[in-house]
Design an enzyme around this catalytic site. Structure first.
Site, PDB file in Angstrom:
ATOM      1  N   SER A 109       0.842  -1.196   0.000  1.00  0.00           N
ATOM      2  CA  SER A 109       0.000   0.000   0.000  1.00  0.00           C
ATOM      3  C   SER A 109       0.873   1.239   0.000  1.00  0.00           C
ATOM      4  O   SER A 109       2.079   1.166   0.236  1.00  0.00           O
ATOM      5  CB  SER A 109      -0.893   0.007   1.237  1.00  0.00           C
ATOM      6  OG  SER A 109      -0.091   0.304   2.371  1.00  0.00           O
ATOM      7  N   LYS A 110       0.232   2.358  -0.253  1.00  0.00           N
ATOM      8  CA  LYS A 110       0.946   3.626  -0.260  1.00  0.00           C
ATOM      9  C   LYS A 110       1.605   3.857   1.099  1.00  0.00           C
ATOM     10  O   LYS A 110       2.712   4.364   1.199  1.00  0.00           O
ATOM     11  CB  LYS A 110      -0.038   4.754  -0.572  1.00  0.00           C
ATOM     12  CG  LYS A 110       0.612   6.099  -0.703  1.00  0.00           C
ATOM     13  CD  LYS A 110      -0.355   7.140  -1.180  1.00  0.00           C
ATOM     14  CE  LYS A 110      -0.865   8.043  -0.070  1.00  0.00           C
ATOM     15  NZ  LYS A 110       0.138   8.652   0.765  1.00  0.00           N
TER      16      LYS A 110
END
Ligand code: GLU
Length: 511
Positions: free
Chosen positions: A262-263
């Protein structure tokens, strides 16, 4: 299924923010499959979720595909025979399909208000609107027909929900995973048309894939659980013979393999996750992208292609053309692909040393310019020769400055610590002497300089090793850089003398 259909694939991002590398990999695999098979690659913007819509995201997507060299054959920008390519512009086409599904008994009107549904969600853990409870809820299956007609005529807010069959196995083939079977008990009665008249993703994706004659759907594994809904809709809409083939791509995992990348992992572990810089228009928050960090598009694309695919050999370096040629579905893995930032940097390093030298020169000149506008007093030949010497030291274009600035200006800082402790008068005398005698080296070429310098060390009676590092630090400012005699050649005699005398002064001040 449709094996004789023309290959038409689509990348269908929702314009909600920057593009995660998983998104770009989906675009890439679609593109490679299309181009390998002489088919079309289509960009469709899935902007029906107005609450998450971000206007700037579409431009970002276009720019990102262009940067990677993945030009769509049809897109909102480019147009095509199957437009419009933004779902919001296709709004009118969805209601009739939703209504047809109601008519045919595959969907129903639901009048439950958002408040009622919220209450049910709080009262019943894991509440889902499904075949198990739909007959106790407020919809066209439970209300009298006249009441339903009245509500519709009076424009009562309502949705259209899909009538998922009771306890039925939904079986379909996935080109990567083989036969997939879902029991309908696991599915809820998905909303197809929202109260605002907009379709949900599930309805829009099927209607559009049909309208756009899509032959294959490549998308991330996170959509696998939606596939049975889509398979049912293809069937219920009477289009089963036109249904595309499905291929759900393996997830891109965190570096430790523990879950989807994920970011936030990027922020936490210090690497980019977005393809290009993304500035959130609301918060102003900036997320750094691969492009701005100095990745070449060739490297970014090459690295992405190998996240979940390989050609069955040990080859790792591929141009986009080579990827198109080599791409095949049977080499896509089923299990998630771990993202490895060190490996990504390695790809960039290799690509910096692979692209055309003049192209690299153009890109690195920009870096030099960003750091020091005034440093323009050099010829193309000089710049090119410097680049040749240091390019194997670059992981990023940005490294050009730290690795090569001393070729363009006298170092601003000198790290003398590796030599200052052992500095003595003999060394001072050696360098004072040598400065005045460089004429003896003859033509100012690397090998001549080396011979001259080593002869002078022998003459002095000092150890070879004791005088190599000092020369480097005097010219470069620190313990790094390419071959020291090549550096001397490129800097020129005058500059070498100047730097030696400057560094001698510093050393003598220190000692
Ligand atoms: N709009 C979906 C997304 O944002 C597309 C999923 C699909 O390809 O069906 O990823």
């Amino acid at each position: 299924m449709s094996s004789i259909k023309k290959i038409r694939v689509r990348f269908a991002p929702s314009p909600t923010g920057g593009l995660h590398l998983g998104g770009v990999r989906t675009a890439l695999f679609n593109y490679l499959f299309a181009k390998h098979n002489g088919g079309d690659f289509i960009l469709r913007i899935e902007d029906t979720d107005q609450s998450r819509f971000v206007a700037e995201a579409e431009t970002y997507i276009n720019e990102c595909l262009a940067w990677c060299g993945l030009q769509p054959d049809e897109s909102p920008e480019k147009g095509g025979n199957f437009g419009p390519y933004r779902q919001s512009e296709r709004k009118e086409s969805y209601r009739k399909y939703a209504e047809k599904l109601v008519e045919d008994g595959f969907a129903y009107y639901a009048f439950d208000t958002p408040e009622e549904l919220d209450r049910l969600r709080t009262e019943t853990p894991n509440f889902k609107y499904s075949s198990e409870n739909r007959l106790s809820l407020k919809n066209s299956l439970t209300l009298p027909k006249t009441e339903v007609q009245k509500r519709i005529a009076e424009n009562h807010p309502h949705t259209i929900r899909m009538k998922v069959p009771v306890d039925k196995n939904i079986v379909f083939n996935d080109l990567i995973r083989g036969e997939i079977s879902f029991n309908s008990k696991l599915l809820d009665d998905k909303v197809l048309l929202k109260a605002d008249g907009m379709p949900t993703y599930h309805l829009a994706v099927v209607v559009d894939d049909h309208a756009m004659d899509i032959s294959h759907v490549f998308r991330g594994e996170e959509w696998l659980s939606s596939a049975p809904i889509h398979v049912l809709l293809w069937k219920y809409l009477g289009w089963e013979d036109k249904m595309p083939e499905w291929a759900h791509l393996p997830l891109i995992l965190k570096p430790d393999g523990n879950g989807k990348l994920s970011k936030r992992d990027g922020d936490r572990l210090g690497f980019p996750v977005y393809a290009m810089n993304w500035k959130d228009p609301k918060s102003g928050e900036l997320t750094t992208g691969f492009r701005e960090l100095g990745f070449l598009p060739e490297a970014f694309v090459n690295m992405l292609a190998l996240l979940g695919w390989n050609d069955g050999t040990d080859q790792e370096i591929f141009t986009l053309e080579e990827l198109i040629k080599a791409f095949s579905l049977d080499k896509i893995g089923k299990s998630g692909a771990k993202f490895d930032y060190e490996k990504a940097k390695w790809f960039n390093h290799i690509w910096i040393n692979t692209i055309d030298h003049n192209e690299l020169a153009e890109k690195t000149k920009i870096i030099l310019n960003e750091h020091a506008h005034s440093l323009t007093d050099f010829s193309d030949g000089y710049f090119s020769a410097v680049l040749e010497e240091i390019k194997e030291r670059l992981n990023f274009l940005e490294d050009f400055w730290s690795q090569a600035s001393f070729f363009f200006q006298q170092p601003k800082n000198y790290d003398l610590s590796p030599i200052s402790k052992k500095w003595d008068d003999d060394k001072t005398i050696f360098f004072e002497n040598i400065q005045t005698r460089f004429e003896e080296a003859g033509e100012w070429k690397r090998d001549n300089i080396e011979k001259f310098y080593k002869d002078k060390i022998i003459e002095s009676g000092m150890k070879m090793g004791a005088l190599m590092l000092p020369l480097r630090i005097m010219l470069v400012g620190g313990k790094f850089g390419p071959d020291v005699f090549k550096i001397a050649e490129l800097l020129g005699k005058h500059e070498v003398v100047k730097r030696i005398s400057y560094a001698l002064k510093l050393l003598n001040e220190e000692n």
